[in-house]
Design an enzyme around this catalytic site. Structure first.
Site, short mmCIF file in Angstrom:
data_model
loop_
_atom_site.label_atom_id
_atom_site.label_comp_id
_atom_site.label_asym_id
_atom_site.label_seq_id
_atom_site.Cartn_x
_atom_site.Cartn_y
_atom_site.Cartn_z
N CYS A 6 0.85 -1.21 0.00
CA CYS A 6 0.00 0.00 0.00
C CYS A 6 0.88 1.24 0.00
O CYS A 6 0.58 2.23 -0.69
CB CYS A 6 -0.92 0.02 1.22
SG CYS A 6 -2.38 -1.01 1.05
N ASP A 29 11.04 -6.46 -8.32
CA ASP A 29 11.18 -7.13 -7.02
C ASP A 29 12.56 -6.82 -6.44
O ASP A 29 13.55 -6.81 -7.16
CB ASP A 29 11.00 -8.65 -7.20
CG ASP A 29 10.74 -9.36 -5.89
OD1 ASP A 29 9.63 -9.87 -5.70
OD2 ASP A 29 11.68 -9.41 -5.06
N HIS A 45 -6.08 -2.30 -1.57
CA HIS A 45 -5.57 -3.38 -0.73
C HIS A 45 -6.52 -4.58 -0.75
O HIS A 45 -7.64 -4.50 -0.28
CB HIS A 45 -5.38 -2.92 0.72
CG HIS A 45 -4.81 -4.00 1.58
ND1 HIS A 45 -3.46 -4.23 1.70
CD2 HIS A 45 -5.42 -4.97 2.32
CE1 HIS A 45 -3.25 -5.27 2.47
NE2 HIS A 45 -4.44 -5.74 2.87
N HIS A 95 -0.57 -8.45 0.46
CA HIS A 95 -1.27 -7.53 -0.44
C HIS A 95 -1.15 -8.23 -1.80
O HIS A 95 -0.03 -8.48 -2.26
CB HIS A 95 -0.59 -6.16 -0.41
CG HIS A 95 -1.17 -5.12 -1.33
ND1 HIS A 95 -1.54 -3.85 -0.90
CD2 HIS A 95 -1.41 -5.15 -2.67
CE1 HIS A 95 -2.00 -3.15 -1.94
NE2 HIS A 95 -1.92 -3.92 -3.03
N HIS A 97 -0.51 -9.75 -5.19
CA HIS A 97 0.49 -9.39 -6.22
C HIS A 97 0.76 -10.59 -7.10
O HIS A 97 0.66 -11.74 -6.68
CB HIS A 97 1.79 -8.89 -5.58
CG HIS A 97 2.40 -9.84 -4.59
ND1 HIS A 97 1.96 -9.92 -3.29
CD2 HIS A 97 3.38 -10.76 -4.72
CE1 HIS A 97 2.67 -10.85 -2.65
NE2 HIS A 97 3.54 -11.37 -3.50
N HIS A 99 3.73 -12.15 -9.55
CA HIS A 99 5.13 -12.11 -9.96
C HIS A 99 5.17 -12.33 -11.47
O HIS A 99 4.52 -13.26 -11.98
CB HIS A 99 5.92 -13.23 -9.30
CG HIS A 99 5.95 -13.19 -7.80
ND1 HIS A 99 7.06 -12.75 -7.10
CD2 HIS A 99 5.03 -13.53 -6.88
CE1 HIS A 99 6.81 -12.84 -5.79
NE2 HIS A 99 5.58 -13.31 -5.63
P1 AMP Z 1 5.47 -13.29 -1.96
O1 AMP Z 1 6.47 -14.17 -1.27
O2 AMP Z 1 4.74 -13.93 -3.08
O3 AMP Z 1 4.55 -12.64 -0.94
O4 AMP Z 1 6.30 -12.15 -2.64
C1 AMP Z 1 6.68 -10.97 -2.00
C2 AMP Z 1 7.80 -10.39 -2.82
O5 AMP Z 1 7.92 -9.01 -2.49
C3 AMP Z 1 9.18 -11.02 -2.59
O6 AMP Z 1 9.65 -11.55 -3.82
C4 AMP Z 1 10.03 -9.86 -2.09
O7 AMP Z 1 11.33 -9.91 -2.58
C5 AMP Z 1 9.26 -8.66 -2.61
N1 AMP Z 1 9.41 -7.41 -1.89
C6 AMP Z 1 9.24 -7.20 -0.57
N2 AMP Z 1 9.39 -5.90 -0.27
C7 AMP Z 1 9.65 -5.25 -1.43
C8 AMP Z 1 9.90 -3.90 -1.81
N3 AMP Z 1 9.93 -2.91 -0.90
N4 AMP Z 1 10.14 -3.62 -3.11
C9 AMP Z 1 10.13 -4.60 -4.05
N5 AMP Z 1 9.89 -5.89 -3.75
C10 AMP Z 1 9.66 -6.23 -2.48
ZN ZN Z 2 -1.82 -3.25 1.05
#
Ligand code: AMP
Ligand code: ZN
Length: 111
Positions: A6, A29, A45, A95, A97, A99
């Site tokens: 967020c 990422d 969110h 949140h 997302h 990949h």
């Molecule tokens: P997940 O494990 O599917 O919840 O993926 C979360 C992803 O967010 C991981 O691959 C982290 O490396 C990435 N991540 C966490 N914080 C940040 C951030 N501030 N900027 C970019 N990627 C992030």
């Molecule tokens: Zn959020």
């Protein structure tokens, strides 16, 4: 609510953005698992895919409608889209997302 995505969506945390519109944002990422690793999130969110329902799921088709042009901008010739849902699905940021992974020939492994 203390949600890092967020904060990215509202500009409180700066990221390396690759796409943004009024509903979604895509950014690199922090810990890439492939030569190109981008996350695509709704600005709204939503905790995870398990929280999707008839009233909020349009955002998913919006995200998927933008993936081809995001992938093209990143010069991805083939890619993988991954969603980790809840702790047992490997989700660490709660949140929604997706990949977007590419930049090499990915292995066929899912886990
Ligand atoms: P997940 O494990 O599917 O919840 O993926 C979360 C992803 O967010 C991981 O691959 C982290 O490396 C990435 N991540 C966490 N914080 C940040 C951030 N501030 N900027 C970019 N990627 C992030
Ligand atoms: Zn959020």
């Amino acid at each position: 609510m203390d949600c890092i995505f967020c904060k990215i969506a509202n500009g409180d945390i700066k990221t390396n953005k690759v796409y943004e519109d009024d509903k979604i944002i895509a950014f690199y990422d922090l810990e890439p698992k492939a030569p190109t690793h981008v996350l695509i999130i709704p600005k709204e969110h939503i905790c995870c895919a398990d929280e999707l329902n008839e009233s909020n799921c349009d955002i998913v088709s919006h995200i998927f409608s933008k993936i081809p042009s995001i992938a093209k901008d990143l010069s991805l010739d083939g890619y993988r889209i991954v969603n980790n849902c809840k702790e047992n699905g490997g989700q660490t940021v709660f949140h929604l997302h997706f990949h977007l992974l590419g930049g090499t020939k990915l292995s066929g492994d899912f886990a």
